[in-house]
Design a protein around this motif. Sequence first.
Motif, PDB file in Angstrom:
ATOM      1  N   ILE A  18       0.810  -1.161  -0.003  1.00 59.53           N
ATOM      2  CA  ILE A  18      -0.005  -0.095  -0.042  1.00 59.53           C
ATOM      3  C   ILE A  18       0.873   1.249  -0.134  1.00 59.53           C
ATOM      4  O   ILE A  18       1.807   1.330   0.704  1.00 59.53           O
ATOM      5  N   GLN A  19       0.461   2.037  -0.959  1.00 60.21           N
ATOM      6  CA  GLN A  19       1.119   3.562  -0.767  1.00 60.21           C
ATOM      7  C   GLN A  19      -0.143   4.585  -0.149  1.00 60.21           C
ATOM      8  O   GLN A  19      -1.371   4.541  -0.942  1.00 60.21           O
ATOM      9  N   SER A  20      -0.022   4.937   0.731  1.00 59.87           N
ATOM     10  CA  SER A  20      -1.132   5.434   1.572  1.00 59.87           C
ATOM     11  C   SER A  20      -0.784   6.912   2.046  1.00 59.87           C
ATOM     12  O   SER A  20       0.128   7.442   2.197  1.00 59.87           O
ATOM     13  N   CYS A  21      -1.967   7.736   2.135  1.00 55.97           N
ATOM     14  CA  CYS A  21      -1.715   9.267   2.848  1.00 55.97           C
ATOM     15  C   CYS A  21      -1.304   8.910   4.377  1.00 55.97           C
ATOM     16  O   CYS A  21      -0.855  10.152   4.824  1.00 55.97           O
ATOM     17  N   HIS A  70       2.321  -4.913   9.802  1.00 50.95           N
ATOM     18  CA  HIS A  70       3.638  -5.042   9.953  1.00 50.95           C
ATOM     19  C   HIS A  70       4.381  -4.297  10.847  1.00 50.95           C
ATOM     20  O   HIS A  70       5.254  -4.215  11.270  1.00 50.95           O
ATOM     21  N   GLN A  71       3.524  -3.089  11.445  1.00 51.28           N
ATOM     22  CA  GLN A  71       4.388  -2.295  12.564  1.00 51.28           C
ATOM     23  C   GLN A  71       3.863  -2.727  14.075  1.00 51.28           C
ATOM     24  O   GLN A  71       4.180  -2.048  14.810  1.00 51.28           O
ATOM     25  N   CYS A  72       3.034  -3.760  14.121  1.00 50.61           N
ATOM     26  CA  CYS A  72       2.607  -4.227  15.286  1.00 50.61           C
ATOM     27  C   CYS A  72       3.088  -5.732  15.474  1.00 50.61           C
ATOM     28  O   CYS A  72       2.392  -6.585  16.207  1.00 50.61           O
ATOM     29  N   LEU A  73       4.161  -6.003  14.927  1.00 53.60           N
ATOM     30  CA  LEU A  73       4.435  -7.448  14.995  1.00 53.60           C
ATOM     31  C   LEU A  73       5.337  -7.808  16.580  1.00 53.60           C
ATOM     32  O   LEU A  73       5.853  -6.854  16.944  1.00 53.60           O
ATOM     33  N   ARG A  74       4.886  -8.929  17.217  1.00 52.85           N
ATOM     34  CA  ARG A  74       5.447  -9.209  18.245  1.00 52.85           C
ATOM     35  C   ARG A  74       5.616 -10.721  18.511  1.00 52.85           C
ATOM     36  O   ARG A  74       4.953 -11.673  17.851  1.00 52.85           O
ATOM     37  N   SER A  99      -8.355  -5.547  17.486  1.00 53.43           N
ATOM     38  CA  SER A  99      -7.046  -5.112  18.022  1.00 53.43           C
ATOM     39  C   SER A  99      -5.886  -5.332  17.050  1.00 53.43           C
ATOM     40  O   SER A  99      -5.912  -6.823  16.235  1.00 53.43           O
ATOM     41  N   THR A 100      -5.025  -4.584  16.809  1.00 54.82           N
ATOM     42  CA  THR A 100      -3.701  -4.784  15.840  1.00 54.82           C
ATOM     43  C   THR A 100      -2.721  -6.042  16.448  1.00 54.82           C
ATOM     44  O   THR A 100      -2.045  -6.577  15.946  1.00 54.82           O
ATOM     45  N   PHE A 101      -2.737  -6.234  17.701  1.00 55.47           N
ATOM     46  CA  PHE A 101      -1.999  -7.077  18.690  1.00 55.47           C
ATOM     47  C   PHE A 101      -2.664  -8.433  18.478  1.00 55.47           C
ATOM     48  O   PHE A 101      -3.558  -8.629  19.755  1.00 55.47           O
ATOM     49  N   ARG A 102      -2.369  -9.349  17.710  1.00 58.88           N
ATOM     50  CA  ARG A 102      -3.120 -10.677  17.672  1.00 58.88           C
ATOM     51  C   ARG A 102      -1.944 -11.766  17.472  1.00 58.88           C
ATOM     52  O   ARG A 102      -1.031 -11.623  17.352  1.00 58.88           O
ATOM     53  N   PRO A 103      -2.537 -13.020  17.681  1.00 56.09           N
ATOM     54  CA  PRO A 103      -1.662 -14.077  17.600  1.00 56.09           C
ATOM     55  C   PRO A 103      -1.134 -14.318  16.238  1.00 56.09           C
ATOM     56  O   PRO A 103       0.202 -14.415  16.167  1.00 56.09           O
ATOM     57  N   THR A 136       2.056  -1.067   3.930  1.00 57.68           N
ATOM     58  CA  THR A 136       1.267  -2.285   4.633  1.00 57.68           C
ATOM     59  C   THR A 136       1.347  -3.337   3.508  1.00 57.68           C
ATOM     60  O   THR A 136       0.855  -3.154   2.244  1.00 57.68           O
ATOM     61  N   PRO A 137       1.864  -4.543   3.767  1.00 61.09           N
ATOM     62  CA  PRO A 137       1.864  -5.599   2.936  1.00 61.09           C
ATOM     63  C   PRO A 137       0.400  -6.214   2.759  1.00 61.09           C
ATOM     64  O   PRO A 137      -0.295  -6.436   3.678  1.00 61.09           O
ATOM     65  N   ILE A 138       0.082  -6.657   1.377  1.00 64.00           N
ATOM     66  CA  ILE A 138      -1.315  -7.152   1.101  1.00 64.00           C
ATOM     67  C   ILE A 138      -1.171  -8.408   0.813  1.00 64.00           C
ATOM     68  O   ILE A 138      -0.223  -8.752   0.136  1.00 64.00           O
ATOM     69  N   LEU A 139      -1.802  -9.443   1.464  1.00 66.28           N
ATOM     70  CA  LEU A 139      -1.935 -10.817   1.308  1.00 66.28           C
ATOM     71  C   LEU A 139      -2.823 -11.446   0.261  1.00 66.28           C
ATOM     72  O   LEU A 139      -2.390 -12.414  -0.460  1.00 66.28           O
ATOM     73  N   ASP A 140      -3.913 -10.582   0.104  1.00 69.06           N
ATOM     74  CA  ASP A 140      -5.215 -11.086  -0.905  1.00 69.06           C
ATOM     75  C   ASP A 140      -6.106  -9.943  -1.116  1.00 69.06           C
ATOM     76  O   ASP A 140      -6.077  -9.177  -0.227  1.00 69.06           O
TER      77      ASP A 140
END
Length: 245
Positions: A18-21, A70-74, A99-103, A136-140
């Motif tokens: 993604i190219q985003s504002c 991709h900015q919330c990887l843990r 939530s962005t913080f997921r398994p 943001t990487p897009i998977l599908d």
Amino acid sequence: MTKLNNDAEFQFQAIGYIQSCYKEKFGVPRQPGLAPAATGQLRLVPPYNQAAAVRGLEHSSHIWLQFVFHQCLRQAWKPTVRPPRLGGNERVGVFATRSTFRPNAIGLSVVKLDQIDTENNEVILHLSGLDLVDGTPILDIKPYIPYVDKVDEAHNTMASDQPEIRAVRWTTPALEELKDYEQKHGVFKALVEQVLQQDPRPAYKKNQDEEKVYGIHLGEANVQFKARAEETDQERIYIEVIALK
């Protein structure tokens, strides 16, 4: 009965980015569609950047995007989170939230498909109403199909109503800076107001010092703002844009 393999691992490749504002996480609306003026592009990457891969997608006004936070990887996950919708104080199950913080740091958004470009060996989808940060990487990609994707009787009592919308006001200096910005980069005021009316301040800070200045890297500007209380009603808060840097 099929035996479940709890140790199974899956690998996915990004089909595009993604190219985003939205140049950073802070300020991105928590749901898609809340800022219709938010635009961006999805650029497919080889070997997926083939015109044949999106043939027929032009019949869809909206599409689903599956993506990576991709900015919330843990390394570790927690079974409960504190949703901003509940003020950031109450814990609920991670699977009961977005939530962005997921398994698995995977998200799902429905966005408006404005145009498809398939020239010069590129495939570019022009989007609006998006809630995805730049890169943001897009998977599908999947088409939105109204007769199955829209569920009229659906409900969620934890998020039954749209969040409170704040009034947005501009200082005179900020309006002058906006005029200069729009001469160089195009229409911007609607995007700023649609983002700020969601009150992007962290939930735990919304009752703190009103003199704190916040900044959002939006488009080509650093939009600086404060939360203000109405003189006639101290409980009523509005957002004041003070500068575009």
